[in-house]
Design an enzyme around this catalytic site. Structure first.
Site, PDB file in Angstrom:
ATOM      1  N   GLU A 494      16.954  33.251   6.530  1.00 27.04           N
ATOM      2  CA  GLU A 494      16.820  31.919   7.126  1.00 27.04           C
ATOM      3  C   GLU A 494      17.518  31.899   8.487  1.00 27.04           C
ATOM      4  O   GLU A 494      18.720  32.152   8.575  1.00 27.04           O
ATOM      5  CB  GLU A 494      17.439  30.885   6.193  1.00 27.04           C
ATOM      6  CG  GLU A 494      16.777  30.856   4.816  1.00 27.04           C
ATOM      7  CD  GLU A 494      17.642  30.177   3.756  1.00 27.04           C
ATOM      8  OE1 GLU A 494      18.589  29.465   4.142  1.00 27.04           O
ATOM      9  OE2 GLU A 494      17.364  30.366   2.560  1.00 27.04           O
ATOM     10  N   HIS A 592      30.182  25.385   1.941  1.00 25.86           N
ATOM     11  CA  HIS A 592      30.273  26.228   3.136  1.00 25.86           C
ATOM     12  C   HIS A 592      31.625  26.913   3.232  1.00 25.86           C
ATOM     13  O   HIS A 592      32.024  27.345   4.313  1.00 25.86           O
ATOM     14  CB  HIS A 592      30.013  25.402   4.400  1.00 25.86           C
ATOM     15  CG  HIS A 592      28.627  24.849   4.460  1.00 25.86           C
ATOM     16  ND1 HIS A 592      28.272  23.677   3.831  1.00 25.86           N
ATOM     17  CD2 HIS A 592      27.499  25.320   5.042  1.00 25.86           C
ATOM     18  CE1 HIS A 592      26.987  23.437   4.037  1.00 25.86           C
ATOM     19  NE2 HIS A 592      26.492  24.419   4.765  1.00 25.86           N
TER      20      HIS A 592
END
Length: 803
Positions: A494, A592
């Site tokens: 991605e 994250h």
């Protein structure tokens, strides 16, 4: 037996008749193996059986269109296909049932997998590639019934890569990308996300794959109405069908008992996929499962009498036989004679396999009985040892476990005794265990000359006036060198292509090397890993990007079930040297900044797990991995891309060693072990500890799988006599794993003056923001205070209690 893939366009009637009778023989042969195989389970000779009965005809059709260089990615119903191509014999099947540990006799896994899991050998004895274009190939099966789909995507994409990449040696792997990847799956398993994700990705990528859906209306005991919208996978997937305006799939629907229709469908599917690189779905309906799902259950429990009668009448082998007679190809008498000879052939194969399986055990049993008798004659515990011996004699068909249990139990009764016969028994037991254990444990990693641990360290070189650059620049320029040096290397994920990944570690490389080698993908982690797995199986060197470590769980099933155990479950006969690139550890928020290292360490045995503290170390790991042939996960430090590092002059050449720790700071009072981003905090705390007179030694673990194969950490503990392991995983996570490696495996407990400790994150996921990071994960103050407390306990006079 003629198994050449002649089509209806070029075959004479005599050849056609021969083909029909050969196909019927294989169908009956396979069915007989299924019937007798189930009986072997019910008699206890085999532990479990799952077979391909009811699916014989479509697999014969698939085999007719399968060419040299093609790859199969299927599941445990495909025994007829393997037999049709000469890739498995009835004796092989029974050796698989018995779990024979001889790869020559049980070529699918040497007994490591239950029957029904098929593989061909891609590697020579020295681990080098065979010429895969000169053989028909099956990638190693797994039991998860949609788990073969992600790998299928990569196997097909490899053909597209070989057709479009220049300056690449494809001689052993492809002939202009003309190979087709053939997938098989049961209708119920099309409900799995892996299947649907693969379908979407294949439609986008337009790769040469043919997916056969074996549809018998059930998934174990659950009928289609609970599995599939509209109870018809073809109708459900109809939106994927290609049109004149838009690319997509070609789709066929064919009845599983219709021999001629099956042959035509597979011929057409092969031509479309092979020539046009268009994916194809073949939905094979009206199939049956005569013995139910497996030997663990009976389908009479959940199928109605009407359904069972329908299955009996529409069994594909029965319908095939009726068609042969109706068309006058041969007579009923000839078919009956053929069927009887096949039953004799399979029974003979079964007996031979069982005899071969037992032969080694019986020889060893005789040796052990003699030894036990001799030991009993000399021991004070004669009666106890005699019972062990007699119990062993009573076992007419011994297995390895019986031998191990008997010899080891007998040794208990001669504790404290000393005579030659005891030593002979001890030697026999140790030799037996040493020779037997590798049959079940070898080939998890490559221990040979092409293994990762054999790659020697090459240090980065720096000029006199070293240039300071962002860490991402070192990664980017190192990848540039890699792509120049290794034409078969490619990276995808991605945002990996056009923008050069989210942290610009691939900046500008798509423009230089093209969209095939540096490419973007959709948001679909499972099939990103599948792409890499399949392409690695076909000689390419893929680097699959998972954007953030937290999202690797979407792909964890494929990583653990397929990639990590491939070498092991194929007894070292296949390899997939996939590199998975991701980034993680400290940043901001739950998804994250994760560090689920223990989850990965325990799920991914068979892969290397590398956690570099900076981008130079990371670049060195990529250079090392491309010199070897093993899969690995590289976790870059998410908050390190903009930190300044010295730029080496030997980019693409320096190699970070795998399995070796690095001492970042020497000290004498306590050993601190950490890895990744946390090391910067540990180094800060170590500097601050100097101010109170504590001299800490700091070790970078670097590689978590494997950890410190040279046992340098215990050498440090011998000097400091104290240890603290610090990491960002949850309590009892990776820090506990590292402590176990150091204390138990390396034996550091013998040198400790203080209790070994770990300092980890809190048990919850990390909270958002700078404060969230500070109060969720170890900080410099935590490290300082924990080390100080350890020293205070040992020497309270010099280190009075802090708080």
């Amino acid at each position: 037996m003629d198994i050449s893939p002649k089509t209806s366009n070029d075959i004479s009637f005599d050849d056609f008749k021969t083909q029909i009778l050969n196909d019927y023989k294989i169908a009956v042969l396979s069915r007989t193996c299924s019937l007798l195989g189930r009986k072997e389970v019910l008699t206890g000779k085999a532990k479990f059986g799952i077979f391909g009965d009811g699916k014989e005809l479509p697999q014969l059709a698939m085999a007719r269109s399968f060419k040299d260089g093609d790859f199969r990615s299927g599941y445990y119903r495909d025994q007829t296909f393997m037999m049709a191509l000469g890739l498995m014999t009835p004796k092989d099947l029974f050796h698989g049932l018995y779990a024979t540990t001889d790869i020559e006799k049980e070529p699918m896994s040497a007994g490591r997998q239950m029957g029904g899991h098929y593989v061909t050998h891609s590697l020579n004895e020295d681990g080098s590639w065979k010429n895969l274009t000169e053989q028909k190939n099956s990638s190693g099966d797994i039991s998860c019934t949609a788990g073969q789909m992600p790998r299928l995507l990569g196997l097909a994409q490899a053909s597209k890569m070989y057709r479009n990449l220049n300056n690449i040696d494809a001689s052993k792997f492809s002939k202009n990308g003309n190979e087709v990847a053939w997938g098989t799956i049961g209708n119920a398993s099309t409900s799995e996300g892996m299947f649907l994700e693969t379908i979407n990705a294949a439609g986008v990528l337009q790769v040469p794959m043919v997916i056969s859906i074996w549809d018998d209306d059930y998934g174990i005991s659950v009928p289609a109405e609970y599995h599939t919208t509209k109870e018809d996978i073809s109708e459900m997937l109809s939106g994927f069908k290609r049109t004149d305006e838009k690319a997509g799939f070609e789709m066929f629907k064919v009845k599983g008992w219709d021999y001629t229709a099956l042959m035509h469908a597979y011929e057409n599917a092969s031509d479309i996929a092979r020539e046009e690189h268009v994916p194809v779905i073949i939905h094979v309906t009206e199939l049956t499962q005569p013995q139910g799902h497996s030997s663990s259950g009976s389908h009479e429990r959940y199928k109605s009498k009407e359904r069972l009668e329908w299955e009996k009448e529409n069994d594909c082998n029965k319908r095939f036989r009726e068609w042969i007679l109706e068309t006058g190809i041969t007579t009923d008498e000839e078919l009956k004679a053929l069927e009887k000879s096949i039953i004799r052939e399979v029974r003979s194969a079964k007996r031979e396999a069982w005899s071969e399986y037992l032969s080694e055990h019986k020889t060893l049993k005789k040796e052990l009985v003699v030894l036990l008798d001799q030991v009993a004659a000399k021991s004070q515990n004669k009666n106890f040892i005699a019972k062990v011996k007699n119990d062993l004699i009573a076992i007419e068909e011994p297995i390895k476990k019986d031998l191990a249990v008997s010899s080891r139990k007998a040794l208990r009764y001669v504790l404290g005794e000393s005579f030659p016969e005891k030593e002979a028994l001890l030697k026999w037991t140790n030799t037996f265990l040493e020779e037997t254990q590798p049959k079940y444990s070898a080939d998890l990693y490559n221990d040979g000359p092409t293994g990762a641990l054999s790659v020697k360290e090459v240090k980065p070189h720096y000029p006199a006036n070293t240039e300071k650059v962002d860490g991402r620049i070192i990664l980017r320029d190192n990848f540039d060198k890699i792509f120049e040096q290794y034409p078969n290397t490619l990276v995808f994920g991605e945002d990996s292509g056009a923008i050069g990944d989210v942290n610009q570690g691939l900046e500008g490389l798509q423009g230089k090397f093209g969209k095939f080698r540096v490419s973007d993908t959709g948001i679909r982690e499972t099939t990103i890993i599948g792409q890499g797995t399949g392409m690695a199986l076909r000689g390419l060197r893929p680097i699959a990007e998972i954007q953030y470590l937290d999202y690797i769980f979407y792909a964890l099933a494929t990583l653990t079930d397929d990639v990590a155990c491939l070498r092991y479950r194929t007894f070292g006969k296949q390899k997939a040297p996939l590199i998975v690139r991701t980034r993680g550890h400290r940043l901001e928020g739950i998804w994250h900044s994760g560090s689920p290292m223990a989850a990965l360490i325990h799920a991914l045995r068979g892969m290397y797990i590398l956690s570099p503290r900076n981008m130079t170390q990371a670049a060195g790991f990529y250079n090392t991995l491309l010199k070897t042939d093993e899969p690995a996960l590289v976790i870059e430090s998410l908050n390190g891309y903009r930190l300044k590092e010295d730029k080496p002059t030997n980019l693409g050449e320096f190699c970070t060693p795998i399995g070796k720790v690095e001492i970042l700071k020497e000290g004498s009072d306590i050993t601190l072990v950490s890895y990744g981003s946390t090391l910067r905090i540990v180094m800060q705390a170590a500097d601050e500890l100097k101010e109170v007179g504590i001299d800490a030694e700091v070790i970078d673990a670097q590689t978590l799988l494997p950890f410190d194969v040279y046992e340098d950490t215990v050498k440090s503990v011998q000097k400091t006599n104290r240890i603290l392991v610090i990491d960002e995983d949850v309590p009892g996570g990776c820090s506990a794993y590292l402590l176990n490696e150091i204390i138990e495996k390396q034996g550091a407990y013998a040198y400790l003056d203080s209790a070994p400790q770990t300092l980890s994150s809190k048990a919850h996921r990390p909270a958002y923001g700078t404060d969230g990071d500070y109060f969720s994960k170890p900080n410099a103050e935590d490290v300082f205070e924990r080390v100080y407390a350890i020293m205070s306990e040992a020497d309270p006079q010099n280190y009075p209690k802090l708080r």
